[in-house]
Design a protein around this motif. Structure first.
Motif, PDB file in Angstrom:
ATOM      1  N   TYR A   1      32.862  39.382   0.741  1.00  0.00           N
ATOM      2  CA  TYR A   1      34.177  39.937   0.289  1.00  0.00           C
ATOM      3  C   TYR A   1      35.291  39.157   1.009  1.00  0.00           C
ATOM      4  N   PRO A   2      36.308  38.685   0.215  1.00  0.00           N
ATOM      5  CA  PRO A   2      37.422  37.625   0.690  1.00  0.00           C
ATOM      6  C   PRO A   2      38.066  38.439   2.001  1.00  0.00           C
ATOM      7  N   VAL A   3      38.097  37.635   2.808  1.00  0.00           N
ATOM      8  CA  VAL A   3      38.969  38.372   4.025  1.00  0.00           C
ATOM      9  C   VAL A   3      40.511  37.496   4.129  1.00  0.00           C
ATOM     10  N   SER A   4      41.338  38.295   4.326  1.00  0.00           N
ATOM     11  CA  SER A   4      42.777  37.506   4.573  1.00  0.00           C
ATOM     12  C   SER A   4      42.425  36.493   6.023  1.00  0.00           C
ATOM     13  N   THR A   5      43.271  35.428   5.671  1.00  0.00           N
ATOM     14  CA  THR A   5      43.312  34.378   6.665  1.00  0.00           C
ATOM     15  C   THR A   5      44.541  34.438   7.151  1.00  0.00           C
ATOM     16  N   SER A   6      45.514  35.339   6.818  1.00  0.00           N
ATOM     17  CA  SER A   6      46.781  35.419   7.406  1.00  0.00           C
ATOM     18  C   SER A   6      46.629  36.096   8.943  1.00  0.00           C
ATOM     19  N   PRO A   7      47.670  35.443   9.622  1.00  0.00           N
ATOM     20  CA  PRO A   7      47.827  35.812  11.125  1.00  0.00           C
ATOM     21  C   PRO A   7      48.023  37.327  11.207  1.00  0.00           C
ATOM     22  N   VAL A   8      47.946  38.193  12.170  1.00  0.00           N
ATOM     23  CA  VAL A   8      48.147  39.449  12.139  1.00  0.00           C
ATOM     24  C   VAL A   8      49.626  39.507  12.958  1.00  0.00           C
ATOM     25  N   VAL A   9      50.469  40.125  12.139  1.00  0.00           N
ATOM     26  CA  VAL A   9      51.800  40.384  12.579  1.00  0.00           C
ATOM     27  C   VAL A   9      51.838  41.849  13.027  1.00  0.00           C
ATOM     28  N   SER A  10      52.783  41.995  14.252  1.00  0.00           N
ATOM     29  CA  SER A  10      53.048  43.279  14.661  1.00  0.00           C
ATOM     30  C   SER A  10      54.482  43.676  14.080  1.00  0.00           C
ATOM     31  N   LEU A  11      54.415  44.821  13.432  1.00  0.00           N
ATOM     32  CA  LEU A  11      55.751  45.179  13.149  1.00  0.00           C
ATOM     33  C   LEU A  11      56.251  46.571  13.470  1.00  0.00           C
ATOM     34  N   PRO A  12      57.222  46.975  14.434  1.00  0.00           N
ATOM     35  CA  PRO A  12      57.695  48.090  15.016  1.00  0.00           C
ATOM     36  C   PRO A  12      58.546  48.581  13.878  1.00  0.00           C
ATOM     37  N   ILE A  13      58.650  49.840  13.540  1.00  0.00           N
ATOM     38  CA  ILE A  13      59.741  50.385  12.740  1.00  0.00           C
ATOM     39  C   ILE A  13      60.533  51.504  13.472  1.00  0.00           C
ATOM     40  N   ILE A  14      61.706  51.505  13.459  1.00  0.00           N
ATOM     41  CA  ILE A  14      62.485  52.635  14.263  1.00  0.00           C
ATOM     42  C   ILE A  14      63.091  53.546  12.980  1.00  0.00           C
ATOM     43  N   MET A  15      62.938  54.615  13.531  1.00  0.00           N
ATOM     44  CA  MET A  15      63.188  56.001  12.562  1.00  0.00           C
ATOM     45  C   MET A  15      64.550  56.656  13.285  1.00  0.00           C
ATOM     46  N   TYR A  16      65.630  56.362  12.559  1.00  0.00           N
ATOM     47  CA  TYR A  16      66.772  57.066  13.073  1.00  0.00           C
ATOM     48  C   TYR A  16      67.234  58.117  11.617  1.00  0.00           C
TER      49      TYR A  16
END
Length: 280
Positions: free
Chosen positions: A32-47
């Motif tokens: 199956y195709p696997v993404s070659t994109s690098p892993v990006v860390s995304l924090p999200i703040i909830m106010y």
């Protein structure tokens, strides 16, 4: 000739077995195709609300919000929106080196009074998820009920600093349904109809009054429902926001946008310690 055939068959079998034993078989998932994109860390703040009174778990002061943003800028973070995430997952548009998303739930009056001016001052973006019923009530009232009205929603949409998203029309309550979750014993068809009527109605309102169509849905109280996720995806939502804590790891898989995690930011805590969670 017969003797030749008898000799060649065992040789072919042995050769075949040797070749097979030397082959490096891969797991079937490798097909199956696997993404070659690098892993990006995304924090999200909830106010939630930004105010000078009743500070606590869901209310921070304007000064706390501004100091948070200054801290993030100094740490090299760049604020992004849901539209940026969609562009990354669907169109391979790169995200900033250190992306972060700032979100505000419910659509409090402070969105215009405090939040927008602070965003403008520091050239940052934020996502504000509104509850349609609250906006309607505020619009009809002669005094502020603590939430923005439709004129103010339009003002936010027209600014380059705010992105408006859907937080249900009237399901932001802990009744028998508990947010927009399915009720035990409720048929899927009945549930689907109620979700589409409520969430779809707010979608139509926002488009009619601002010209913008929200791309994400913010779960009331963070109560995620797998049936709801399916319906939301079917009717055109690209992402959903939860209240689970954690950093989101994005690799280019579009399903990653459903159930995005967020860190709730209460008042009166150590700022550095709070943001250090993002690095774990």
């Amino acid at each position: 000739m017969k003797k030749y055939k008898k000799n060649i068959i065992p040789i072919l079998i042995i050769t075949f077995l040797i070749v097979i034993s030397c082959m490096n078989f891969k797991d079937i998932s490798d097909t199956y195709p696997v993404s070659t994109s690098p892993v990006v860390s995304l924090p999200i703040i909830m106010y939630h609300e930004v105010n000078t009174k009743n500070l606590g778990k869901y209310i921070v002061s304007p000064n706390e919000l501004e100091e948070d943003i200054i801290y993030l800028i100094n740490e090299g973070y760049t604020t992004i929106t849901i539209e940026d995430l969609i562009a990354f997952e669907y169109n391979d548009i790169e995200l900033p080196e250190k992306p972060i998303m700032i979100t505000f739930d419910d659509g409090y009056y402070s969105s215009c009074k405090h939040i927008l001016p602070i965003l403008q001052k520091h050239n940052c973006k934020a996502v504000i998820s509104i509850v349609g019923k609250y906006v309607d009530e505020s619009t009809k009232s002669t005094y502020t009920n603590g939430y923005i009205n439709w004129s103010q929603v339009k003002e936010l949409v027209d600014s380059p600093y705010v992105e408006i998203q859907n937080h249900t029309y009237s399901m932001h309550e802990l009744s028998k349904r508990k947010g927009c979750s399915i009720i035990k014993g409720e048929s899927y068809d009945k549930y689907k109809t109620e979700i589409i009527e409520d969430v779809g109605f707010l979608q139509s309102q926002i488009e009619e009054k601002t010209g913008y169509i929200p791309k994400a849905f913010t779960y009331p109280f963070g109560i995620i429902c797998k049936e709801c996720d399916e319906i939301l995806e079917e009717i055109g939502f690209f992402a959903t926001l939860s209240c689970y804590s954690g950093v989101n790891l994005l690799s280019g898989n579009q399903k990653e946008l459903y159930g995005l995690k967020r860190f709730n930011r209460p008042s009166g805590i150590n700022r550095v310690n709070f943001f250090k969670q993002f690095e774990k």
